[in-house]
Scaffold this motif. Structure first.
Motif, PDB file in Angstrom:
ATOM      1  N   UNK A 245      -8.279  -5.078   5.360  1.00  0.00           N
ATOM      2  CA  UNK A 245      -9.003  -4.657   4.160  1.00  0.00           C
ATOM      3  C   UNK A 245      -8.365  -5.259   2.919  1.00  0.00           C
ATOM      4  N   UNK A 246      -9.174  -5.425   1.897  1.00  0.00           N
ATOM      5  CA  UNK A 246      -8.701  -5.953   0.618  1.00  0.00           C
ATOM      6  C   UNK A 246      -8.680  -4.812  -0.388  1.00  0.00           C
ATOM      7  N   UNK A 247      -7.513  -4.598  -1.008  1.00  0.00           N
ATOM      8  CA  UNK A 247      -7.348  -3.508  -1.961  1.00  0.00           C
ATOM      9  C   UNK A 247      -6.649  -4.042  -3.212  1.00  0.00           C
ATOM     10  N   UNK A 248      -6.735  -3.273  -4.286  1.00  0.00           N
ATOM     11  CA  UNK A 248      -6.013  -3.622  -5.509  1.00  0.00           C
ATOM     12  C   UNK A 248      -4.744  -2.795  -5.589  1.00  0.00           C
ATOM     13  N   UNK A 249      -3.638  -3.454  -5.923  1.00  0.00           N
ATOM     14  CA  UNK A 249      -2.376  -2.722  -6.023  1.00  0.00           C
ATOM     15  C   UNK A 249      -2.176  -2.198  -7.449  1.00  0.00           C
ATOM     16  N   UNK A 250      -1.005  -1.655  -7.716  1.00  0.00           N
ATOM     17  CA  UNK A 250      -0.718  -1.050  -9.002  1.00  0.00           C
ATOM     18  C   UNK A 250      -0.656  -2.013 -10.157  1.00  0.00           C
TER      19      UNK A 250
ATOM     20  N   UNK B 168       8.629 -13.606  -9.047  1.00  0.00           N
ATOM     21  CA  UNK B 168       8.936 -13.180  -7.685  1.00  0.00           C
ATOM     22  C   UNK B 168       7.683 -12.777  -6.913  1.00  0.00           C
ATOM     23  N   UNK B 169       6.700 -12.190  -7.606  1.00  0.00           N
ATOM     24  CA  UNK B 169       5.489 -11.795  -6.879  1.00  0.00           C
ATOM     25  C   UNK B 169       4.831 -13.003  -6.226  1.00  0.00           C
ATOM     26  N   UNK B 170       4.745 -14.099  -6.960  1.00  0.00           N
ATOM     27  CA  UNK B 170       4.122 -15.311  -6.425  1.00  0.00           C
ATOM     28  C   UNK B 170       4.880 -15.811  -5.200  1.00  0.00           C
ATOM     29  N   UNK B 171       6.205 -15.713  -5.242  1.00  0.00           N
ATOM     30  CA  UNK B 171       6.990 -16.168  -4.093  1.00  0.00           C
ATOM     31  C   UNK B 171       6.805 -15.238  -2.890  1.00  0.00           C
ATOM     32  N   UNK B 172       6.854 -13.939  -3.143  1.00  0.00           N
ATOM     33  CA  UNK B 172       6.683 -12.993  -2.039  1.00  0.00           C
ATOM     34  C   UNK B 172       5.297 -13.107  -1.410  1.00  0.00           C
ATOM     35  N   UNK B 173       4.279 -13.252  -2.250  1.00  0.00           N
ATOM     36  CA  UNK B 173       2.907 -13.255  -1.731  1.00  0.00           C
ATOM     37  C   UNK B 173       2.601 -14.494  -0.901  1.00  0.00           C
ATOM     38  N   UNK B 174       3.429 -15.518  -1.008  1.00  0.00           N
ATOM     39  CA  UNK B 174       3.285 -16.685  -0.140  1.00  0.00           C
ATOM     40  C   UNK B 174       3.902 -16.437   1.238  1.00  0.00           C
ATOM     41  N   UNK B 175       4.758 -15.432   1.305  1.00  0.00           N
ATOM     42  CA  UNK B 175       5.400 -15.090   2.569  1.00  0.00           C
ATOM     43  C   UNK B 175       4.577 -14.065   3.347  1.00  0.00           C
ATOM     44  N   UNK B 176       4.074 -13.055   2.627  1.00  0.00           N
ATOM     45  CA  UNK B 176       3.305 -11.976   3.266  1.00  0.00           C
ATOM     46  C   UNK B 176       2.455 -11.277   2.205  1.00  0.00           C
ATOM     47  N   UNK B 177       1.385 -10.608   2.611  1.00  0.00           N
ATOM     48  CA  UNK B 177       0.644  -9.793   1.650  1.00  0.00           C
ATOM     49  C   UNK B 177       1.613  -8.826   0.966  1.00  0.00           C
ATOM     50  N   UNK B 178       1.577  -8.790  -0.358  1.00  0.00           N
ATOM     51  CA  UNK B 178       2.551  -8.020  -1.121  1.00  0.00           C
ATOM     52  C   UNK B 178       1.852  -7.004  -2.006  1.00  0.00           C
ATOM     53  N   UNK B 179       2.100  -5.739  -1.752  1.00  0.00           N
ATOM     54  CA  UNK B 179       1.450  -4.646  -2.482  1.00  0.00           C
ATOM     55  C   UNK B 179       2.481  -3.945  -3.352  1.00  0.00           C
ATOM     56  N   UNK B 180       2.223  -3.910  -4.668  1.00  0.00           N
ATOM     57  CA  UNK B 180       3.114  -3.240  -5.611  1.00  0.00           C
ATOM     58  C   UNK B 180       2.540  -1.861  -5.941  1.00  0.00           C
ATOM     59  N   UNK B 181       3.288  -0.815  -5.649  1.00  0.00           N
ATOM     60  CA  UNK B 181       2.809   0.538  -5.921  1.00  0.00           C
ATOM     61  C   UNK B 181       2.645   0.784  -7.412  1.00  0.00           C
ATOM     62  N   UNK B 182       3.601   0.333  -8.204  1.00  0.00           N
ATOM     63  CA  UNK B 182       3.600   0.593  -9.641  1.00  0.00           C
ATOM     64  C   UNK B 182       4.368   1.868  -9.947  1.00  0.00           C
ATOM     65  N   UNK B 183       4.991   1.930 -11.113  1.00  0.00           N
ATOM     66  CA  UNK B 183       5.891   3.034 -11.448  1.00  0.00           C
ATOM     67  C   UNK B 183       5.201   4.393 -11.442  1.00  0.00           C
ATOM     68  N   UNK B 184       3.932   4.451 -11.836  1.00  0.00           N
ATOM     69  CA  UNK B 184       3.236   5.742 -11.916  1.00  0.00           C
ATOM     70  C   UNK B 184       3.193   6.412 -10.539  1.00  0.00           C
TER      71      UNK B 184
ATOM     72  N   UNK C  16       5.517  12.100  -3.480  1.00  0.00           N
ATOM     73  CA  UNK C  16       4.311  12.545  -2.784  1.00  0.00           C
ATOM     74  C   UNK C  16       3.190  11.518  -2.943  1.00  0.00           C
ATOM     75  N   UNK C  17       3.006  11.011  -4.153  1.00  0.00           N
ATOM     76  CA  UNK C  17       1.996   9.975  -4.390  1.00  0.00           C
ATOM     77  C   UNK C  17       2.336   8.715  -3.599  1.00  0.00           C
ATOM     78  N   UNK C  18       3.623   8.402  -3.544  1.00  0.00           N
ATOM     79  CA  UNK C  18       4.068   7.224  -2.800  1.00  0.00           C
ATOM     80  C   UNK C  18       3.717   7.357  -1.326  1.00  0.00           C
ATOM     81  N   UNK C  19       4.027   8.497  -0.747  1.00  0.00           N
ATOM     82  CA  UNK C  19       3.728   8.731   0.660  1.00  0.00           C
ATOM     83  C   UNK C  19       2.233   8.638   0.920  1.00  0.00           C
ATOM     84  N   UNK C  20       1.441   9.247   0.066  1.00  0.00           N
ATOM     85  CA  UNK C  20      -0.013   9.236   0.265  1.00  0.00           C
ATOM     86  C   UNK C  20      -0.588   7.829   0.119  1.00  0.00           C
ATOM     87  N   UNK C  21      -0.089   7.057  -0.836  1.00  0.00           N
ATOM     88  CA  UNK C  21      -0.616   5.702  -1.042  1.00  0.00           C
ATOM     89  C   UNK C  21      -0.271   4.811   0.143  1.00  0.00           C
TER      90      UNK C  21
END
Length: 326
Positions: free
Chosen positions: A53-58, A141-157, A163-168
């Motif tokens: 699936x394709x999702x938007x990260x933080x 760094x995001x550009x470098x990581x995303x060339x290695x594997x799909x990279x999802x950033x949760x974001x500080x919020x 609890x939000x982290x676990x659910x996401x």
């Protein structure tokens, strides 16, 4: 928006590329995994066949999440991953060590430096990277990581709330029901802990301190063990915590002179200076009422009091119950 696809990684070393293709190809066929893989995650908990699936990260990136990732790298997110039954391909580490409260659960998992050097990340051939805060992917760094594997950033919020982290993360891995069951169990643990320690701590003020390199720190009250004692268990904060300025840091340094004004009835002290007398021999410390009354419970730095997460919080509650039974 940058859409991350597996076929954009042609620049990887042939061996790594072959491994990545093999991992993604196996998708919903757990029986096709080899014994060399560090993770043996279960199929989607909903009982349906998992799909990519394709999702938007933080940060607004479009990220393609594999159907059933098998080599997840989530540095400093090991607590929620373990709750979901996922053993990461590598674990967070700094010069002073790892998250030792997870030592048993992460037995055999190799370490990776906390700053996640791209070349080291590449050596682990992850098929999904989970990042906590935006700052961890700054300066390209995001550009470098995303060339290695799909990279999802949760974001500080999200990352600042376990609890939000676990659910996401559960949502990304199709394990929301696993997360909700674990959270329900945690709330039962909170209720049981309140019943056990309430008679002794109900109207008392409790302080959580950390001493390291002969400097005292006080938890800001909203994270780590502070969130457990003051938030989950509803224990009363001491005076010095109430007047501290809003801080982004988990732990705020405090002078011994200010600490001498502490009006806590009980103190939980995370002692990273164990074996060194330091400030614990100072008259100002010894004259604090809780210290004079012998109501200081010393917690080794290997315990979970400095960390966030369901496992961390559960262990903190166990420590509180144990201390009140002494």
């Amino acid at each position: 928006m940058k859409k991350i696809q597996m076929n954009k990684r042609k620049w990887l070393l042939p061996a790594v590329a072959a491994l990545a293709l093999a991992l993604s190809a196996c998708g919903s066929s757990p029986d096709g995994q080899t014994g060399e893989q560090a993770n043996s995650s279960a199929p989607a908990s909903s009982g349906t066949t998992a799909k990519e699936k394709v999702v938007k990260d933080g940060m607004g990136h479009e990220v393609t999440i594999p159907a059933q990732p098998k080599r997840i790298l989530g540095s400093y997110l090991e607590d929620p991953l373990l709750v979901l039954g996922e053993k990461p391909v590598a674990q967070w580490s700094v010069a002073s060590g790892t998250q030792q409260y997870l030592e048993k659960e992460l037995s055999g998992v190799p370490t990776i430096p906390s700053d996640l050097p791209p070349e080291t990340v590449l050596s682990f051939a992850p098929d999904l990277m989970l990042i906590g805060n935006e700052s961890a992917v700054a300066k390209g760094l995001y550009e470098q990581y995303s060339k290695i594997a799909p990279t999802y950033v949760l974001g500080s919020e999200i990352n600042n709330d376990w609890r939000k982290t676990l659910r996401k993360i559960a949502e990304l891995l199709n394990k929301s029901d696993v997360a909700e069951k674990a959270l329900a169990g945690y709330e039962e643990k909170v209720k049981a802990t309140k019943e056990k320690v309430g008679p002794k701590l109900g109207d008392k003020k409790v302080a959580i301190l950390w001493v390291t390199k002969k400097t005292f720190y006080v938890v800001n009250g909203k994270i780590a063990s502070g969130a457990v004692l003051y938030g989950d268990l509803g224990l009363k904060m001491p005076n010095i915590l109430a007047v501290l300025p809003e801080a982004k840091a988990n732990w705020v340094s405090i002078s011994l002179e200010k600490l001498a004004e502490l009006d806590a009835d009980y103190i939980y002290l995370v002692n990273s200076d164990k074996g060194q007398a330091g400030n614990l021999e100072e008259p100002l410390w010894k004259n604090i009422p809780a210290v004079k009354a012998g109501r200081v419970y010393e917690m080794d730095r290997t315990r979970s009091w400095l960390y966030n997460g369901l496992i961390a919080g559960t262990k903190v509650m166990d420590d509180v119950v144990s201390s009140m039974s002494q």
